[in-house]
Design a protein around this motif. Structure first.
Motif, PDB file in Angstrom:
ATOM      1  N   TYR A   7       0.805  -1.213   0.039  1.00  0.00           N
ATOM      2  CA  TYR A   7      -0.017   0.106   0.027  1.00  0.00           C
ATOM      3  C   TYR A   7       0.916   1.255   0.052  1.00  0.00           C
ATOM      4  CZ  TYR A   7      -3.447  -3.515   1.181  1.00  0.00           C
ATOM      5  OH  TYR A   7      -4.210  -4.445   1.143  1.00  0.00           O
ATOM      6  N   ARG A   8       0.374   2.375  -0.756  1.00  0.00           N
ATOM      7  CA  ARG A   8       0.952   3.615  -0.616  1.00  0.00           C
ATOM      8  C   ARG A   8       0.214   4.432   0.489  1.00  0.00           C
ATOM      9  NH1 ARG A   8       3.019   7.135  -5.446  1.00  0.00           N
ATOM     10  NH2 ARG A   8       3.794   9.060  -4.155  1.00  0.00           N
ATOM     11  N   ALA A   9       1.245   4.790   1.461  1.00  0.00           N
ATOM     12  CA  ALA A   9       0.874   5.594   2.462  1.00  0.00           C
ATOM     13  C   ALA A   9       0.602   7.176   2.433  1.00  0.00           C
ATOM     14  CB  ALA A   9       1.517   5.139   3.800  1.00  0.00           C
ATOM     15  N   ASN A  10      -0.141   7.652   3.216  1.00  0.00           N
ATOM     16  CA  ASN A  10      -0.272   9.081   3.343  1.00  0.00           C
ATOM     17  C   ASN A  10       0.700   9.607   4.429  1.00  0.00           C
ATOM     18  OD1 ASN A  10      -1.812   8.727   5.545  1.00  0.00           O
ATOM     19  ND2 ASN A  10      -3.600   8.888   4.369  1.00  0.00           N
ATOM     20  N   CYS A  11       1.629   8.943   5.176  1.00  0.00           N
ATOM     21  CA  CYS A  11       2.418   9.301   6.091  1.00  0.00           C
ATOM     22  C   CYS A  11       3.872   8.748   6.045  1.00  0.00           C
ATOM     23  CB  CYS A  11       1.597   9.007   7.254  1.00  0.00           C
ATOM     24  SG  CYS A  11       1.716   7.070   7.809  1.00  0.00           S
ATOM     25  N   PRO A  12       4.738   9.244   6.492  1.00  0.00           N
ATOM     26  CA  PRO A  12       6.387   8.670   6.289  1.00  0.00           C
ATOM     27  C   PRO A  12       6.244   7.263   6.782  1.00  0.00           C
ATOM     28  CG  PRO A  12       6.239  10.833   7.312  1.00  0.00           C
ATOM     29  CD  PRO A  12       4.689  10.423   7.373  1.00  0.00           C
ATOM     30  N   THR A  13       7.066   6.527   6.046  1.00  0.00           N
ATOM     31  CA  THR A  13       7.354   5.142   6.530  1.00  0.00           C
ATOM     32  C   THR A  13       8.633   4.935   6.660  1.00  0.00           C
ATOM     33  OG1 THR A  13       7.187   4.249   4.216  1.00  0.00           O
ATOM     34  CG2 THR A  13       5.186   4.447   5.657  1.00  0.00           C
ATOM     35  N   ILE A  14       9.332   3.563   6.825  1.00  0.00           N
ATOM     36  CA  ILE A  14      10.567   3.553   7.027  1.00  0.00           C
ATOM     37  C   ILE A  14      11.382   3.873   5.512  1.00  0.00           C
ATOM     38  CG2 ILE A  14      12.569   1.625   7.169  1.00  0.00           C
ATOM     39  CD1 ILE A  14      10.470   0.384   9.162  1.00  0.00           C
ATOM     40  N   ASN A  15      10.628   3.974   4.496  1.00  0.00           N
ATOM     41  CA  ASN A  15      11.005   4.381   3.090  1.00  0.00           C
ATOM     42  C   ASN A  15      11.927   5.529   3.318  1.00  0.00           C
ATOM     43  OD1 ASN A  15       9.546   2.002   2.395  1.00  0.00           O
ATOM     44  ND2 ASN A  15       8.441   2.862   0.872  1.00  0.00           N
ATOM     45  N   GLN A  16      11.183   6.314   3.973  1.00  0.00           N
ATOM     46  CA  GLN A  16      11.743   7.746   4.044  1.00  0.00           C
ATOM     47  C   GLN A  16      12.930   7.798   4.989  1.00  0.00           C
ATOM     48  OE1 GLN A  16       8.206   7.373   4.018  1.00  0.00           O
ATOM     49  NE2 GLN A  16       8.735   7.821   1.689  1.00  0.00           N
ATOM     50  N   GLN A  17      13.146   6.805   5.829  1.00  0.00           N
ATOM     51  CA  GLN A  17      14.405   6.881   6.681  1.00  0.00           C
ATOM     52  C   GLN A  17      15.465   6.301   5.973  1.00  0.00           C
ATOM     53  OE1 GLN A  17      11.826   4.704   9.879  1.00  0.00           O
ATOM     54  NE2 GLN A  17      13.868   5.691  10.927  1.00  0.00           N
ATOM     55  N   TRP A  53       8.541   6.680  -2.238  1.00  0.00           N
ATOM     56  CA  TRP A  53       7.320   6.974  -1.820  1.00  0.00           C
ATOM     57  C   TRP A  53       7.281   6.403  -0.299  1.00  0.00           C
ATOM     58  CZ3 TRP A  53       7.242   4.506  -6.557  1.00  0.00           C
ATOM     59  CH2 TRP A  53       6.782   3.230  -6.400  1.00  0.00           C
ATOM     60  N   PRO A  54       6.184   6.807   0.324  1.00  0.00           N
ATOM     61  CA  PRO A  54       6.067   6.273   1.739  1.00  0.00           C
ATOM     62  C   PRO A  54       4.867   5.029   1.404  1.00  0.00           C
ATOM     63  CG  PRO A  54       4.565   8.166   1.587  1.00  0.00           C
ATOM     64  CD  PRO A  54       5.675   8.549   0.353  1.00  0.00           C
ATOM     65  N   GLY A  55       5.384   3.765   1.913  1.00  0.00           N
ATOM     66  CA  GLY A  55       4.534   2.527   1.721  1.00  0.00           C
ATOM     67  C   GLY A  55       4.895   1.360   2.407  1.00  0.00           C
ATOM     68  N   PHE A  56       3.875   0.673   2.966  1.00  0.00           N
ATOM     69  CA  PHE A  56       3.943  -0.537   3.699  1.00  0.00           C
ATOM     70  C   PHE A  56       3.223  -1.799   3.152  1.00  0.00           C
ATOM     71  CE2 PHE A  56      -0.208   1.314   4.644  1.00  0.00           C
ATOM     72  CZ  PHE A  56      -0.722   0.141   4.963  1.00  0.00           C
ATOM     73  N   ILE A  81      -3.945   5.015   4.299  1.00  0.00           N
ATOM     74  CA  ILE A  81      -3.820   4.180   3.007  1.00  0.00           C
ATOM     75  C   ILE A  81      -4.147   5.291   2.019  1.00  0.00           C
ATOM     76  CG2 ILE A  81      -4.445   2.521   1.335  1.00  0.00           C
ATOM     77  CD1 ILE A  81      -4.415   0.876   3.815  1.00  0.00           C
ATOM     78  N   GLU A  82      -3.262   5.463   0.980  1.00  0.00           N
ATOM     79  CA  GLU A  82      -3.670   6.429  -0.177  1.00  0.00           C
ATOM     80  C   GLU A  82      -4.067   5.554  -1.346  1.00  0.00           C
ATOM     81  OE1 GLU A  82      -0.774   8.910  -3.247  1.00  0.00           O
ATOM     82  OE2 GLU A  82      -0.894   9.776  -1.080  1.00  0.00           O
ATOM     83  N   ALA A  83      -3.505   4.419  -1.595  1.00  0.00           N
ATOM     84  CA  ALA A  83      -3.762   3.377  -2.537  1.00  0.00           C
ATOM     85  C   ALA A  83      -3.188   2.146  -2.410  1.00  0.00           C
ATOM     86  CB  ALA A  83      -3.408   3.983  -4.041  1.00  0.00           C
ATOM     87  N   GLU A  84      -3.904   0.863  -2.757  1.00  0.00           N
ATOM     88  CA  GLU A  84      -3.315  -0.264  -2.898  1.00  0.00           C
ATOM     89  C   GLU A  84      -2.755  -0.452  -4.290  1.00  0.00           C
ATOM     90  OE1 GLU A  84      -5.619  -4.036  -1.961  1.00  0.00           O
ATOM     91  OE2 GLU A  84      -5.179  -4.554  -4.144  1.00  0.00           O
TER      92      GLU A  84
END
Length: 538
Positions: free
Chosen positions: A301-311, A380-383, A445-448
């Protein structure tokens, strides 16, 4: 070392434990032969370094399975540890014992001494756990277990809440009285470093004068005196050498290499061995067969908040995480990505969980061929929410291709070849989507992204499962334990049927796969097997 009492082939999860226990009294001389090299490497010791070791032939056998019809013809990558510590030096470090009923199944299959009570005793002996009930969990064992605290991403808690909204309990200890629910995993991490079987068991034992470890020693065959195995042949730095065992040879090569060596020594399916020009010593068609493995997939999923991707994505994030780890042994590099997960039943009529869940506040949708991009996430932020089957009914096999020990065996998983395995995967995908649609996770969640909202029908979902699923690296049962040599390879004392002086001790002896990651059961198997070997050699 001259005239060792025991020769252990392989310094993996079980082999390291065997080496420590058999040498502990000082009465026995123990020789360990490991094909790989030293485990004192940065990316082995750094917990998140398994993203690098995943494709590193210096520490990894780098096996590839045959094209698999059940996986849409894909060729699966099969990493196995070729280093001190074996696969415990390159795995994701999750510590899950398995369900108690798994081991009662072992016992009830005709293997006394391998039930839940005996295995739980072994788990308690090896563990130094910080969660759970004192009556169930070990507190003084050599294997320190870690549970993420401040390193846990905030999305993980939101996933817990959404899972609870669907009726799943929050479970503080998957290795306790109940396995069902969602929660944080335990990990074989201590002091910000991977705590492999080599670091926890083998290296302390290597200080003893009665234990010798030889690395770079690839065992190529067994030596015999009639029906007794007397020693091994191995190559090291281009030289072939032979060493004899005063008491026993213990094969701890793992679910790929143990059946490979038995077959090379003439122990296996007679017709196959004869076709390769190998002299048949024991015709046992079970050697290499009955392969079981867990198969997994992620929804992303694409998230609308920061995830470990941004770290970990930008260069400055990598630099910050690296400095934080080097100075403090903390931060995202100090723990596995699958910080949380769970065990669920896909239908209420099941008496125990049949599926395992994984949660990652991290995503890797962008393909990077030949790389496991743990340290290079999406921009992008995702999980992701992943799952794997706990007790698959599909069966495969591992067979040598030739009499050449240096040639990798043929791995034929037959993944998702049983219709019930497919049905379980499909049902769990629908549960995962329900979790993502539940609040509070839905609000993040922004999108699957995968498989995407257009993949909606059962047919399309199954097609996606076949195309994107793969091993989660838990192969077992290729030298399965049982009382009947027509259906098994070793007996309950782990002695190879029809031979003296040879045992197999690793995941290959599991009569059936366990509910969850297999490293904990491999270590406990080594501990339990050590008790048996010492009893038989008293």
């Amino acid at each position: 070392m001259d005239n060792p009492d025991f020769i252990i082939i392989g310094a993996g999860s079980s082999g390291c434990v065997m080496a420590e226990r058999l040498s502990a009294s000082g009465r026995h001389k123990v020789l360990v032969l490991e094909a790989g090299g030293d485990d004192r490497r940065f990316f082995v010791q750094m917990p998140l370094g398994y993203g690098k070791t995943f494709f590193d032939p210096k520490v990894n056998w780098m096996y590839r399975a045959e094209p698999d019809e059940g996986l849409a013809g894909n060729v699966d990558h099969w990493p196995r540890g070729r280093v001190l510590g074996g696969s415990s030096s390159i795995n994701a470090m999750v510590w899950v014992r398995g369900h108690r009923a798994d081991f009662d199944d072992w016992r009830d299959a005709g293997n006394p001494g391998w039930g839940a009570d005996e295995m739980c005793s072994a788990f308690r002996d090896v563990e130094c756990a910080i969660v759970g009930d004192d009556s169930l969990r070990g507190r003084k064992g050599p294997l320190n277990l870690f549970v993420p605290g401040k390193t846990t991403h905030h999305l993980t808690r939101k996933w817990f809440e959404s899972a609870q909204a669907l009726g799943l309990p929050l479970n503080p200890d998957f290795n306790g009285e109940s396995q069902e629910g969602v929660g944080l995993f335990e990990f074989t991490i201590h002091g910000g470093r991977r705590l492999s079987a080599a670091r926890a068991f083998l290296r302390p034992a290597m200080k003893r004068p009665n234990l010798r470890v030889i690395t770079g020693a690839q065992v190529t065959g067994l030596t015999f005196d009639g029906g007794r195995v007397t020693g091994v042949t191995y190559t090291r730095k281009g030289r072939k050498q032979t060493v004899s065992a005063g008491r026993e040879v213990i094969l701890s090569g793992g679910s790929v290499n143990s059946p490979q060596l038995l077959q090379l020594a003439g122990i296996g399916p007679a017709r196959h061995l004869k076709d390769l020009g190998i002299n048949v010593r024991i015709d046992n068609p079970n050697v290499g067969r009955n392969l079981e493995d867990h198969i997994g997939i992620n929804y992303t999923y694409r998230a609308n908040c920061p995830t470990i991707n941004q770290q970990l994505g930008p260069w400055w994030g990598k630099l910050s995480a690296g400095l934080h780890y080097l100075l403090l042994r903390d931060g995202p590099l100090s723990v596995s990505l699958n910080q949380a997960g769970g065990f669920i039943r896909t239908s209420p009529d099941r008496v125990r969980p049949n599926m395992q869940l994984y949660f990652q506040a991290f995503s890797t949708v962008i393909p990077r061929p030949g790389e496991r991009p743990i340290l290079s996430p999406d921009p992008w932020p995702g999980f992701s929410i992943g799952w794997s089957n706990c007790r698959p009914k599909s069966r495969g096999e591992i067979m040598i291709r030739s009499a050449d020990p240096s040639q990798a065996p043929r791995i034929t998983p037959n993944a998702l070849s049983h219709e019930e395995d497919v049905a379980e995967m499909l049902a769990t995908g629908k549960i995962v989507r329900a979790m993502a649609a539940a609040r509070p996770l839905a609000d993040c969640i922004e999108a699957e992204l995968l498989p995407g909202p257009d993949i909606a029908s059962d047919e399309a979902l199954i097609d996606d499962i076949r195309h994107r699923s793969g091993t989660v690296y838990h192969p077992v049962a290729t030298c399965r334990m049982g009382p009947d040599p027509t259906t098994s390879v070793v007996d309950a004392r782990l002695r190879v049927h029809g031979l003296e002086g040879l045992r197999v001790v690793d995941c290959s002896i599991f009569p059936n796969i366990v509910t969850g990651n297999t490293n904990a059961a491999a270590i406990a198997t080594g501990w339990r097997a050590s008790e048996i070997v010492l009893q038989d050699n008293a």
